[in-house]
Design an enzyme around this catalytic site. Sequence first.
Site, PDB file in Angstrom:
ATOM      1  N   ILE A 238       0.852  -1.227   0.171  1.00 49.41           N
ATOM      2  CA  ILE A 238       0.111  -0.085  -0.118  1.00 49.41           C
ATOM      3  C   ILE A 238       0.922   1.278  -0.242  1.00 49.41           C
ATOM      4  CG2 ILE A 238      -1.937  -0.766   0.977  1.00 49.41           C
ATOM      5  CD1 ILE A 238      -1.270  -0.390   3.812  1.00 49.41           C
ATOM      6  N   GLY A 241       7.719   3.788   0.942  1.00 50.19           N
ATOM      7  CA  GLY A 241       8.569   5.222   1.291  1.00 50.19           C
ATOM      8  C   GLY A 241      10.059   4.889   1.213  1.00 50.19           C
ATOM      9  N   LYS A 242      10.752   6.159   1.483  1.00 48.23           N
ATOM     10  CA  LYS A 242      12.142   6.115   1.440  1.00 48.23           C
ATOM     11  C   LYS A 242      12.576   5.118   2.711  1.00 48.23           C
ATOM     12  CE  LYS A 242      13.913   9.880   2.564  1.00 48.23           C
ATOM     13  NZ  LYS A 242      13.300  11.163   2.825  1.00 48.23           N
ATOM     14  N   GLU A 243      11.977   4.960   3.843  1.00 44.23           N
ATOM     15  CA  GLU A 243      12.321   4.048   5.006  1.00 44.23           C
ATOM     16  C   GLU A 243      11.515   2.855   4.880  1.00 44.23           C
ATOM     17  OE1 GLU A 243      13.985   8.237   6.819  1.00 44.23           O
ATOM     18  OE2 GLU A 243      12.024   7.493   7.033  1.00 44.23           O
ATOM     19  N   SER A 244      10.462   2.668   4.393  1.00 43.90           N
ATOM     20  CA  SER A 244       9.588   1.454   4.691  1.00 43.90           C
ATOM     21  C   SER A 244       8.829   1.157   3.630  1.00 43.90           C
ATOM     22  CB  SER A 244       8.637   1.762   5.904  1.00 43.90           C
ATOM     23  OG  SER A 244       7.579   2.690   5.535  1.00 43.90           O
ATOM     24  N   VAL A 246       5.212  -0.516   3.207  1.00 43.35           N
ATOM     25  CA  VAL A 246       3.751  -1.181   3.783  1.00 43.35           C
ATOM     26  C   VAL A 246       3.007  -2.183   2.875  1.00 43.35           C
ATOM     27  CG1 VAL A 246       1.900  -0.411   5.278  1.00 43.35           C
ATOM     28  CG2 VAL A 246       4.039   1.008   5.285  1.00 43.35           C
ATOM     29  N   LYS A 267       4.317  -3.303   8.387  1.00 40.77           N
ATOM     30  CA  LYS A 267       5.453  -2.007   7.720  1.00 40.77           C
ATOM     31  C   LYS A 267       6.718  -2.727   7.745  1.00 40.77           C
ATOM     32  CE  LYS A 267       7.019   2.613   9.035  1.00 40.77           C
ATOM     33  NZ  LYS A 267       6.364   3.738   9.815  1.00 40.77           N
ATOM     34  N   ASP A 383       7.450  13.958  13.702  1.00 40.31           N
ATOM     35  CA  ASP A 383       7.178  13.796  12.399  1.00 40.31           C
ATOM     36  C   ASP A 383       5.487  14.084  12.036  1.00 40.31           C
ATOM     37  OD1 ASP A 383       7.679  13.806   9.519  1.00 40.31           O
ATOM     38  OD2 ASP A 383       7.749  11.759   9.403  1.00 40.31           O
TER      39      ASP A 383
END
Length: 494
Positions: A238, A241-244, A246, A267, A383
């Site tokens: 879904i 991202g840059k770091e994860s 999902v 995640k 964040d």
Amino acid sequence: QCPWGAPSTTSISCSLADVMSEQLAKELQLEEENAAFPEVVAAAEGPFITGENIDTSSDLMLAQMLQMEFDREYDAQLRREEKKINGDSKVSISFENYRKVHPYDSDSSEDEVDWQDTRHDPYRADKPTTTPRRGFIGKGKDITTKHDEVVCGRKNTARMENFAPEFQVGDGIGMDLKLSNQVFNALKQHAYSEERRSARLHEKKEHSTAEKAVDPKTRLLLYKMVNSGMLETITGCISTGKESVVFHAYGGNATEDKVIPAECAIKVFKTTLNEFKNRDKYIKDDYRFKDRFSKLNPRKIIRMWAEKEMHNLTRMQNAGIPCPQVVILKKHVLVMSFIGQDQVPAPKLKDVTLSSEDMKKAYYQILNMMQQLYRECNLVHADLSEYNMLWHDGKVWLIDVSQSVEPTHPHGLEFLFRDCRNVSQFFQKGGVAEALNERELFNAVSGLNITADNEVDFQAEIEALEKMNEDHVQNHGKKLSTFSSDGDPPIYDE
Ligand code: ADP
Ligand code: MN
């Protein structure tokens, strides 16, 4: 005729420029990633992982599973050899570096032990008999210099023990062999270059897996969750991202101690090494992780992000803040309840159009949540913005708290101020007349009473408070439990 046959097709030639092109490599890799992890869940393509398609869907996966099995067997053999060699001798050598599956990426519980700390360096010679500075031992005629051929030769032979175990030295070590310096040096050179070659191979493997969104080991982890029945189906991705990354999944069977939500979000924290550097200021200065940070390898730090998100979500859950509920944490993979319905994630606040009434409602809810987060959970989101708040069931849900810190984190108040700025601006632009400005919001959340009426002075006061706390840490070895709100002496943590 040769049983293997001859290849019928000749390989397509391409130019050296193509081979060398980084751009092309990047494009190819992106293509591959996109194929493996489509942005949107396409229902027609069928689920990503189910109980049925594990064995048949992917030859690559099958090969990887077999490879892992092979590696495990190889390591088991290595361990047997290690044991045989060491016997019950007082000094033992470790073959750890020659394993295919390193303890820190194997699945066993033994990897909870920080192997880096306990491991001894197997290739450092055990206290070599030193030749004194002056370069000779003995007196008169019996003088032996460090260049003595016999002594040197024996020493050289003994030093072969320092070579890697995979480097065959035969029975030489046990015999009274005298290796000349020249021969020894040539051997040493060879042994070391072999060692480096092997290290490079490992490095390469690491690199290529790190590039991909979800590496084979992570995929195996996900398979296992489905295999064990904890998850029914992993339907697809879904968000990347840059770091994860999902994923959405349907929950499986409940266990004795756990009910699995009907829909879950998984995640996966990316194990790429370049990203965590941007974030290390969050965790490095977080006293909860302080003692552990310096000793850890990057992989473990990634896991700490996942761990942090789990702990923070749990604190929020306990305070009654709407947020995903933690289901399970496995290494860098966090399973939580899904906010949304029928595979459709709840929209982010930035993507949803709310009536002015709902907008106002959302604002007051967030103000309330920020206060709860600060006072009851002792956390600053760090964040917080319309990107990390979902609108679901007529209320706002907070997500993405892996970077959240305690207010007394060296930059905690700055993070809080940034959060306040985001929230304030969003709701002021959104037409909520009641929305406090960022400075008022900061004071309302923290209970601090910073009076500066402009951004610059306000920021300066925040930094002064943080500095005061840091000085306290320097002097007392521990931090304030809270910031004083009205000039009273600060309350100290016991
Ligand atoms: P990142 O660090 O990549 O921003 P997030 O935790 O914000 O990670 O997750 C990325 C996106 O995945 C979110 O914006 C949201 O759309 C979706 N998402 C994450 N967790 C959930 C969840 N529990 N339920 C529904 N959607 C989720
Ligand atoms: Mn996010």
